[in-house]
Every structure is written in structure tokens, then in C-alpha cells.
Write a protein that holds these residues in place. Structure first.
Motif, PDB file in Angstrom:
ATOM      1  N   ASP A 105       1.654 -63.268  -5.827  1.00 18.21           N
ATOM      2  CA  ASP A 105       2.738 -63.584  -6.762  1.00 18.21           C
ATOM      3  C   ASP A 105       3.512 -62.339  -7.192  1.00 18.21           C
ATOM      4  N   VAL A 106       3.761 -61.426  -6.244  1.00 17.26           N
ATOM      5  CA  VAL A 106       4.506 -60.209  -6.565  1.00 17.26           C
ATOM      6  C   VAL A 106       5.981 -60.494  -6.854  1.00 17.26           C
ATOM      7  N   LEU A 107       6.510 -61.592  -6.321  1.00 15.15           N
ATOM      8  CA  LEU A 107       7.918 -61.932  -6.563  1.00 15.15           C
ATOM      9  C   LEU A 107       8.104 -62.709  -7.864  1.00 15.15           C
ATOM     10  N   GLY A 108       7.048 -63.326  -8.348  1.00 17.80           N
ATOM     11  CA  GLY A 108       7.145 -64.098  -9.592  1.00 17.80           C
ATOM     12  C   GLY A 108       8.052 -65.309  -9.481  1.00 17.80           C
ATOM     13  N   LEU A 109       8.058 -65.960  -8.337  1.00 21.86           N
ATOM     14  CA  LEU A 109       8.939 -67.108  -8.118  1.00 21.86           C
ATOM     15  C   LEU A 109       8.263 -68.419  -8.476  1.00 21.86           C
ATOM     16  N   THR A 110       9.034 -69.298  -9.067  1.00 18.70           N
ATOM     17  CA  THR A 110       8.623 -70.682  -9.283  1.00 18.70           C
ATOM     18  C   THR A 110       9.741 -71.568  -8.747  1.00 18.70           C
ATOM     19  N   PHE A 111       9.523 -72.860  -8.730  1.00 18.23           N
ATOM     20  CA  PHE A 111      10.520 -73.801  -8.203  1.00 18.23           C
ATOM     21  C   PHE A 111      11.605 -74.083  -9.239  1.00 18.23           C
ATOM     22  N   VAL A 112      12.287 -73.010  -9.637  1.00 14.16           N
ATOM     23  CA  VAL A 112      13.345 -73.076 -10.646  1.00 14.16           C
ATOM     24  C   VAL A 112      14.541 -72.298 -10.123  1.00 14.16           C
ATOM     25  N   PHE A 113      15.733 -72.791 -10.427  1.00 10.07           N
ATOM     26  CA  PHE A 113      16.973 -72.111 -10.067  1.00 10.07           C
ATOM     27  C   PHE A 113      17.741 -71.828 -11.344  1.00 10.07           C
ATOM     28  N   GLU A 114      18.101 -70.570 -11.568  1.00  5.30           N
ATOM     29  CA  GLU A 114      18.857 -70.207 -12.772  1.00  5.30           C
ATOM     30  C   GLU A 114      20.348 -70.381 -12.523  1.00  5.30           C
ATOM     31  N   VAL A 115      21.013 -71.011 -13.492  1.00  4.48           N
ATOM     32  CA  VAL A 115      22.439 -71.256 -13.400  1.00  4.48           C
ATOM     33  C   VAL A 115      23.116 -70.590 -14.584  1.00  4.48           C
ATOM     34  N   GLU A 116      24.194 -69.857 -14.311  1.00  7.93           N
ATOM     35  CA  GLU A 116      24.975 -69.267 -15.389  1.00  7.93           C
ATOM     36  C   GLU A 116      26.304 -69.994 -15.466  1.00  7.93           C
ATOM     37  N   SER A 117      26.611 -70.493 -16.650  1.00 10.63           N
ATOM     38  CA  SER A 117      27.844 -71.239 -16.849  1.00 10.63           C
ATOM     39  C   SER A 117      28.418 -70.921 -18.209  1.00 10.63           C
ATOM     40  N   LEU A 118      29.653 -70.450 -18.228  1.00 16.08           N
ATOM     41  CA  LEU A 118      30.349 -70.113 -19.468  1.00 16.08           C
ATOM     42  C   LEU A 118      29.539 -69.152 -20.339  1.00 16.08           C
ATOM     43  N   VAL A 135       4.024 -72.178  -8.661  1.00 12.64           N
ATOM     44  CA  VAL A 135       4.247 -70.824  -8.162  1.00 12.64           C
ATOM     45  C   VAL A 135       4.498 -70.885  -6.659  1.00 12.64           C
ATOM     46  N   VAL A 136       5.494 -70.130  -6.202  1.00 11.36           N
ATOM     47  CA  VAL A 136       5.786 -70.056  -4.773  1.00 11.36           C
ATOM     48  C   VAL A 136       4.748 -69.152  -4.117  1.00 11.36           C
ATOM     49  N   ASP A 137       4.069 -69.687  -3.101  1.00  7.34           N
ATOM     50  CA  ASP A 137       3.057 -68.919  -2.377  1.00  7.34           C
ATOM     51  C   ASP A 137       3.284 -69.083  -0.875  1.00  7.34           C
ATOM     52  N   SER A 138       2.373 -68.566  -0.085  1.00  4.42           N
ATOM     53  CA  SER A 138       2.552 -68.620   1.367  1.00  4.42           C
ATOM     54  C   SER A 138       2.498 -70.042   1.920  1.00  4.42           C
ATOM     55  N   ASN A 139       1.874 -70.951   1.193  1.00  5.94           N
ATOM     56  CA  ASN A 139       1.764 -72.333   1.669  1.00  5.94           C
ATOM     57  C   ASN A 139       3.005 -73.172   1.393  1.00  5.94           C
ATOM     58  N   ASN A 140       3.725 -72.869   0.311  1.00  7.02           N
ATOM     59  CA  ASN A 140       4.868 -73.709  -0.051  1.00  7.02           C
ATOM     60  C   ASN A 140       6.202 -72.979   0.009  1.00  7.02           C
ATOM     61  N   ARG A 141       6.250 -71.783   0.569  1.00 12.59           N
ATOM     62  CA  ARG A 141       7.499 -71.016   0.574  1.00 12.59           C
ATOM     63  C   ARG A 141       8.581 -71.659   1.434  1.00 12.59           C
ATOM     64  N   GLU A 142       8.209 -72.314   2.538  1.00 15.67           N
ATOM     65  CA  GLU A 142       9.223 -72.995   3.351  1.00 15.67           C
ATOM     66  C   GLU A 142       9.859 -74.144   2.563  1.00 15.67           C
TER      67      GLU A 142
END
Length: 110
Positions: free
Chosen positions: A59-72, A88-95
Motif C-alpha cells: 500500500d505504498v501508493l495509498g490508493l482506494t476505489f475513490v476518485f477526487e473531483v474538483e468543482s468550483l 485498498v488497491v492491491d495487486s489482486n484488484n488493480r486491473e
């Protein structure tokens, strides 16, 4: 501008990115399809997919299944799937993660 052209029956020349040609008939978009449209995203997604599995699982990237959106000037998070904040995004679910982001950025958000 396109709406005005349609309203006044004026022809304009418009170029569509080839991604839209895949979206229109309902076909899915793959990583290779975005290489020309968004080289930055393509390169980043490609690096995630090719990252060493052991490093990815730490988990060095610290990714989860979230997308940040900036608006106004404000930021908000959109979950790419149910409970995306805690997955958490890992080697099994990264695709799956990369495919969800590709679909969100090129289909859902449009």
C-alpha cells in the motif's frame, strides 16, 4: 457553439476522439484506447498495472476505489464502487481499479 449551429442549421466541422466512437455503440474502453486521448492517464495507469506485486501489496501508493473531483474550488470524493473508500488497491484488484477509473473518466463523468 454546437447548439447554435444546430439551431441555425449551420454545418460545422467537428472532430471526435476515437474513444467516443467506442462509447457510442456501447463498447467498453480499454487502457490502450486512451493512449492518444490522455497520455498522462495512460502512463500512470500503465505504471500501476506493471508495478511489482510485493510493493503494490504494501500500500505504498495509498490508493482506494475513490476518485477526487474538483468543482468550483471545492473537492469531493466519488466512490468508484460500493464501499470504495475502504477498499485498498492491491495487486489482486488493480486491473479492476484501473478499468473503473477509465470508465469513470471517459464514460460516466461525460
Amino acid at each position: 457553439m454546437t447548439t447554435l449551429a444546430l439551431a441555425y442549421d449551420i454545418q460545422i466541422i467537428a472532430f471526435l476522439c476515437h474513444i467516443f466512437l467506442w462509447i457510442l455503440p456501447g463498447k467498453g474502453i480499454l487502457l490502450e484506447d486512451i493512449s492518444d486521448a490522455d497520455p498522462f492517464l495512460y502512463r500512470n495507469f500503465h505504471e500501476i498495472l506493471n508495478m511489482d506485486a510485493e510493493i503494490m501489496d504494501q500500500d505504498v501508493l495509498g490508493l482506494t476505489f475513490v476518485f477526487e473531483v474538483e468543482s468550483l474550488g471545492s473537492r469531493r470524493e466519488l466512490e468508484l464502487c460500493p464501499n470504495g473508500k475502504v477498499i485498498v488497491v492491491d495487486s489482486n484488484n488493480r486491473e479492476y481499479y484501473v478499468n473503473m477509473l477509465i470508465q469513470h473518466c471517459n464514460v460516466t463523468s461525460i
